[in-house]
Scaffold this motif. Sequence first.
Motif, mmCIF file in Angstrom:
data_model
loop_
_atom_site.group_PDB
_atom_site.id
_atom_site.type_symbol
_atom_site.label_atom_id
_atom_site.label_comp_id
_atom_site.label_asym_id
_atom_site.label_seq_id
_atom_site.Cartn_x
_atom_site.Cartn_y
_atom_site.Cartn_z
ATOM 1 N N GLU A 232 0.834 -1.194 0.000
ATOM 2 C CA GLU A 232 0.000 0.000 0.000
ATOM 3 C C GLU A 232 0.876 1.254 0.000
ATOM 4 O OE1 GLU A 232 -4.167 -1.218 2.145
ATOM 5 O OE2 GLU A 232 -2.572 -0.456 3.411
ATOM 6 N N LYS A 233 0.570 2.150 -0.897
ATOM 7 C CA LYS A 233 1.231 3.445 -0.948
ATOM 8 C C LYS A 233 0.202 4.496 -0.544
ATOM 9 C CE LYS A 233 5.140 1.931 -2.731
ATOM 10 N NZ LYS A 233 6.447 2.057 -2.092
ATOM 11 N N LYS A 234 0.257 4.886 0.715
ATOM 12 C CA LYS A 234 -0.750 5.800 1.255
ATOM 13 C C LYS A 234 -0.216 7.225 1.195
ATOM 14 C CE LYS A 234 -2.153 2.157 4.458
ATOM 15 N NZ LYS A 234 -2.314 1.781 5.887
ATOM 16 N N TYR A 447 -5.433 9.005 0.938
ATOM 17 C CA TYR A 447 -5.703 7.852 1.790
ATOM 18 C C TYR A 447 -6.870 8.082 2.743
ATOM 19 C CZ TYR A 447 -5.070 4.571 5.635
ATOM 20 O OH TYR A 447 -5.277 3.639 6.609
ATOM 21 N N GLU A 466 -1.470 -4.861 -4.860
ATOM 22 C CA GLU A 466 -0.908 -3.539 -4.596
ATOM 23 C C GLU A 466 -2.020 -2.503 -4.682
ATOM 24 O OE1 GLU A 466 2.623 -0.612 -6.379
ATOM 25 O OE2 GLU A 466 2.522 -2.745 -6.918
ATOM 26 N N ARG A 468 -2.398 1.736 -4.227
ATOM 27 C CA ARG A 468 -1.609 2.937 -4.021
ATOM 28 C C ARG A 468 -2.330 4.158 -4.583
ATOM 29 N NH1 ARG A 468 3.786 1.397 -6.774
ATOM 30 N NH2 ARG A 468 4.397 3.531 -6.253
ATOM 31 N N THR A 469 -1.998 5.291 -4.012
ATOM 32 C CA THR A 469 -2.522 6.569 -4.501
ATOM 33 C C THR A 469 -1.704 7.020 -5.704
ATOM 34 O OG1 THR A 469 -3.303 7.256 -2.315
ATOM 35 C CG2 THR A 469 -2.899 8.984 -3.927
ATOM 36 N N CYS A 470 -2.392 7.451 -6.747
ATOM 37 C CA CYS A 470 -1.739 7.972 -7.945
ATOM 38 C C CYS A 470 -2.524 9.201 -8.390
ATOM 39 C CB CYS A 470 -1.695 6.911 -9.035
ATOM 40 S SG CYS A 470 -0.743 7.390 -10.479
ATOM 41 N N HIS A 475 3.620 10.710 -8.033
ATOM 42 C CA HIS A 475 3.114 9.350 -7.795
ATOM 43 C C HIS A 475 3.183 8.513 -9.069
ATOM 44 C CE1 HIS A 475 0.441 11.275 -4.448
ATOM 45 N NE2 HIS A 475 1.698 11.130 -4.060
ATOM 46 N N PHE A 479 5.434 5.051 -9.816
ATOM 47 C CA PHE A 479 4.774 3.797 -10.192
ATOM 48 C C PHE A 479 5.305 3.256 -11.517
ATOM 49 C CE2 PHE A 479 1.271 1.980 -12.777
ATOM 50 C CZ PHE A 479 1.169 0.756 -12.132
#
Length: 485
Positions: A232-234, A447, A466, A468-470, A475, A479
């Motif tokens: 997780e990419k918060k 998030y 996965e 994640r925020t993009c 971001h 990625f």
Amino acid sequence: MLQTIINFTSCCRSYGLKVSTSEVIDCIAQINLTDPLDEQTFKTILQANFAKSRREQSRFTYIYNLFFHAIQCEKEIPKPDDILIHNSEKKNTHPSHLPDILSEFMDFLEESQAEGFSTEERQLLEFIQGKPSSFLETIHNLNTKSVKQQKFFKSNMDQLSGKLGIMLLINQMRQKIMHLAGGNFDNSDKKSISIKGEKETKYLISQINGRLDNAYSLLTEEPRENNDSIMEKKARINSLGMLEEKPFSSLTPLEINKVKERMDGLARKLKDQAGRRFAVKNKGRMDIKKTLRHAGKYQGVPVKIIFKNKPLNRANLIVLCDISGSVWSSARFMLAILYSLKECFQNIRSYIFVAEITEITDFLTHDDVNEAIEKMLKEIPINTNAPTDYGATLSTFKKDFSHLINQKSTLIIMGDGRSNYLNPQAHILGELREKCRRIIWLTPEAYNTWNKGDCELSAYRPHCHELRTCMNLDHLTQFIQELVL
């Protein structure tokens, strides 16, 4: 013990766990070598054979606690002189365990039902008696039921109405049992029931109510798979002063042009890095076996050094993009940079959706991706003002395009997960996970908004590799670098 394991296996299969016959045989053989009264060892053996991955452990634990603790009560109760009186004639029974009393009580309940029981009522009675397999199967089918797609009016009532009917049935069964336990039955003068002993009556009713409560919780608290290994990419919204940190949805036309220029530079840089990596694919560790075998032609002199071949690991991408609202502002940049790097991937297939899904791969094979995107928006008849329906999209994708997915495919979903309170059908994403290499979900929201309102990311999270925020260039750059290199 053998019959208990078989019944428990039936419950596991009814609730979605895949248990083979050989695994049951192995489990029984292992239990015979241990003390079955040692619950920790007993549970460990069952879990090792029935829950074959970390993702299945939560579902297994739920079924184990339900079967061996909630509805398999073996606690002894006092032996009353007269427990049940049928048809005004005294009948002396001295059961020493709760299941005996429940069985006799349920038999009388069935006799007192003149019109008979429906299938759901009979399943509920079996659940109360400690036979939950058929009821578990009904609940599992409701949770994984594919919703029939409606063209004009969409709602989530199909699944909810099925659960509501069972909830009402549970309440009716609770009232009927309480009514019979009080000694009155209005449908017939010949059949009546009374339980002597206030202590025994309260105990019996409390056990039945407890099992009805467990049946109710099955409707409202479906266990979800563990997914501790998810990446997780918060990210949160940072300062809007730098272009790299500014959300795509807030960019001005001038800033959009600057972002495109930086993306072009990033694409050239990544192509060069990937090209160098592919160029030296045959220059890794020395292959000693092949080198010595080749040296045999020259009296053992290693004239030629042979290196181990490094196969190219180019990803096979399948991309699903939500084009509603601010999501599309992020998705179009991701599509643009992916197709700028199409030489770095084995294959790319792209789809867009709102309420319906459409393939756009042919449009994006054009040299100028940005022009292709503008052309695509004009020619594809898709209603961008329709309410987003992720459940319908996943259902259609599974039906029409799932044959394109294999163990080398990476499924990328770009969307905020907001399905307008329609059925998310997250189990379909779980089925797709079993067929592909990995699932990556990119959301353009911060998030702290992932699980607010109609956002269903909490339902989709257990099935993603996965999440994640993009939402900005920073971001997206991170990625793409991880994906390509």
